[in-house]
Design a protein around this motif. Structure first.
Motif, PDB file in Angstrom:
ATOM      1  N   MET A 146      75.987  68.712  70.023  1.00 11.30           N
ATOM      2  CA  MET A 146      77.691  68.496  70.917  1.00 11.30           C
ATOM      3  C   MET A 146      78.377  67.515  70.835  1.00 11.30           C
ATOM      4  N   ARG A 147      77.470  67.016  72.009  1.00 13.08           N
ATOM      5  CA  ARG A 147      78.807  65.549  72.561  1.00 13.08           C
ATOM      6  C   ARG A 147      79.011  64.611  71.929  1.00 13.08           C
ATOM      7  N   SER A 148      78.175  64.517  70.896  1.00 10.03           N
ATOM      8  CA  SER A 148      78.433  63.317  69.807  1.00 10.03           C
ATOM      9  C   SER A 148      79.733  63.044  68.847  1.00 10.03           C
ATOM     10  N   GLU A 149      79.485  64.986  68.915  1.00 15.16           N
ATOM     11  CA  GLU A 149      80.732  65.768  68.111  1.00 15.16           C
ATOM     12  C   GLU A 149      82.147  65.421  68.055  1.00 15.16           C
ATOM     13  N   VAL A 150      81.949  65.772  70.018  1.00 19.62           N
ATOM     14  CA  VAL A 150      82.915  65.737  70.414  1.00 19.62           C
ATOM     15  C   VAL A 150      82.903  63.875  70.896  1.00 19.62           C
ATOM     16  N   VAL A 151      82.983  63.219  70.625  1.00 24.90           N
ATOM     17  CA  VAL A 151      83.177  61.831  70.758  1.00 24.90           C
ATOM     18  C   VAL A 151      83.310  61.507  70.106  1.00 24.90           C
ATOM     19  N   ALA A 152      83.002  61.693  68.695  1.00 22.98           N
ATOM     20  CA  ALA A 152      83.654  61.353  67.407  1.00 22.98           C
ATOM     21  C   ALA A 152      84.946  62.344  67.627  1.00 22.98           C
ATOM     22  N   ASP A 153      84.720  63.580  67.388  1.00 26.28           N
ATOM     23  CA  ASP A 153      86.524  64.032  67.156  1.00 26.28           C
ATOM     24  C   ASP A 153      87.571  63.545  67.926  1.00 26.28           C
ATOM     25  N   LEU A 154      86.790  62.700  69.669  1.00 23.62           N
ATOM     26  CA  LEU A 154      88.026  61.836  69.964  1.00 23.62           C
ATOM     27  C   LEU A 154      88.431  60.655  69.852  1.00 23.62           C
ATOM     28  N   GLN A 155      87.641  59.649  68.664  1.00 24.66           N
ATOM     29  CA  GLN A 155      87.409  58.870  68.539  1.00 24.66           C
ATOM     30  C   GLN A 155      88.962  59.249  67.124  1.00 24.66           C
ATOM     31  N   SER A 156      88.473  59.954  66.917  1.00 23.71           N
ATOM     32  CA  SER A 156      89.388  60.177  65.265  1.00 23.71           C
ATOM     33  C   SER A 156      90.462  60.518  65.811  1.00 23.71           C
ATOM     34  N   LYS A 157      90.644  60.869  66.745  1.00 25.29           N
ATOM     35  CA  LYS A 157      92.709  60.124  67.937  1.00 25.29           C
ATOM     36  C   LYS A 157      93.257  59.782  68.219  1.00 25.29           C
ATOM     37  N   GLY A 158      91.858  59.080  68.749  1.00 20.63           N
ATOM     38  CA  GLY A 158      92.371  57.379  68.677  1.00 20.63           C
ATOM     39  C   GLY A 158      92.047  57.133  70.452  1.00 20.63           C
ATOM     40  N   TYR A 159      91.057  57.789  71.156  1.00 20.93           N
ATOM     41  CA  TYR A 159      91.163  57.493  72.433  1.00 20.93           C
ATOM     42  C   TYR A 159      89.505  56.733  71.980  1.00 20.93           C
ATOM     43  N   GLU A 160      89.693  55.609  73.364  1.00 20.55           N
ATOM     44  CA  GLU A 160      88.946  55.213  72.947  1.00 20.55           C
ATOM     45  C   GLU A 160      87.277  55.597  73.874  1.00 20.55           C
ATOM     46  N   ILE A 161      86.343  55.754  73.553  1.00 21.56           N
ATOM     47  CA  ILE A 161      84.811  56.290  74.327  1.00 21.56           C
ATOM     48  C   ILE A 161      83.864  55.467  74.288  1.00 21.56           C
ATOM     49  N   GLU A 162      83.258  55.069  74.994  1.00 21.64           N
ATOM     50  CA  GLU A 162      81.663  54.918  74.843  1.00 21.64           C
ATOM     51  C   GLU A 162      81.053  55.587  74.410  1.00 21.64           C
TER      52      GLU A 162
END
Length: 162
Positions: A146-162
């Motif tokens: 779930m965490r990796s899905e959220v990170v991938a979703d936020l990165q696709s919206k333009g946020y920089e997350i490691e």
């Protein structure tokens, strides 16, 4: 018309002497001339069973623990240093059977982790502990997914997350 005189029936020792066993044995392939053949067949069977028995015994009690006739799976090879063979109690020994069941009994496989399990645990607690551990592993896997899905979703919206 000439009549033959009736002979008395052979009984007892007289009947036994008149019975020719070799005549019947020869008909089914067990006469005196077949003894050599059956001797060779017997030797062949004896040698074959001796070889199979030796291979089976060596496979079960191999002094070379790393070389047996049956292949081991990759996982077992990697974790072999952590395991030893579990000794099962004799079924007639009630005290040993109770102790074996208290340690976990037949749960899992015939090999168990090195070192004795704590004596105060009974089989129900041990089984519950295994279920809890499995549940925790599944929950952790789901959380990571779930965490990796959220990170991938936020990165696709333009946020920089490691």
């Amino acid at each position: 018309m000439v009549r033959k005189s009736l002979e008395p029936a052979k009984t007892g020792l007289l009947a036994l002497k008149s019975f020719n066993a070799n005549k019947y044995l020869k008909k089914i392939g067990l006469g005196k001339e077949d003894h050599y053949f059956w001797k060779q067949v017997g030797k062949g069977l004896l040698c074959t069973y001796a070889l199979f028995g030796a291979a089976w015994l060596y496979n079960e009690t191999s002094p070379l623990g790393w070389w047996t006739l049956k292949p081991k799976p990759k996982e077992e090879k990697e974790l072999a240093h952590l395991y030893e063979r579990r000794e099962f109690p004799y079924p007639g020994d009630a005290e040993a059977m109770e102790e074996f069941i208290a340690k976990g009994g037949m749960i899992g496989t015939t090999i168990g982790p090195k070192g004795a399990l704590e004596m105060d645990k009974d089989s129900i607690n041990y089984q519950k502990q295994l279920q809890d551990k499995k549940f925790e592993n599944e929950a952790f896997k789901m959380w990571v997914r779930m965490r990796s899905e959220v990170v991938a979703d936020l990165q696709s919206k333009g946020y920089e997350i490691e």
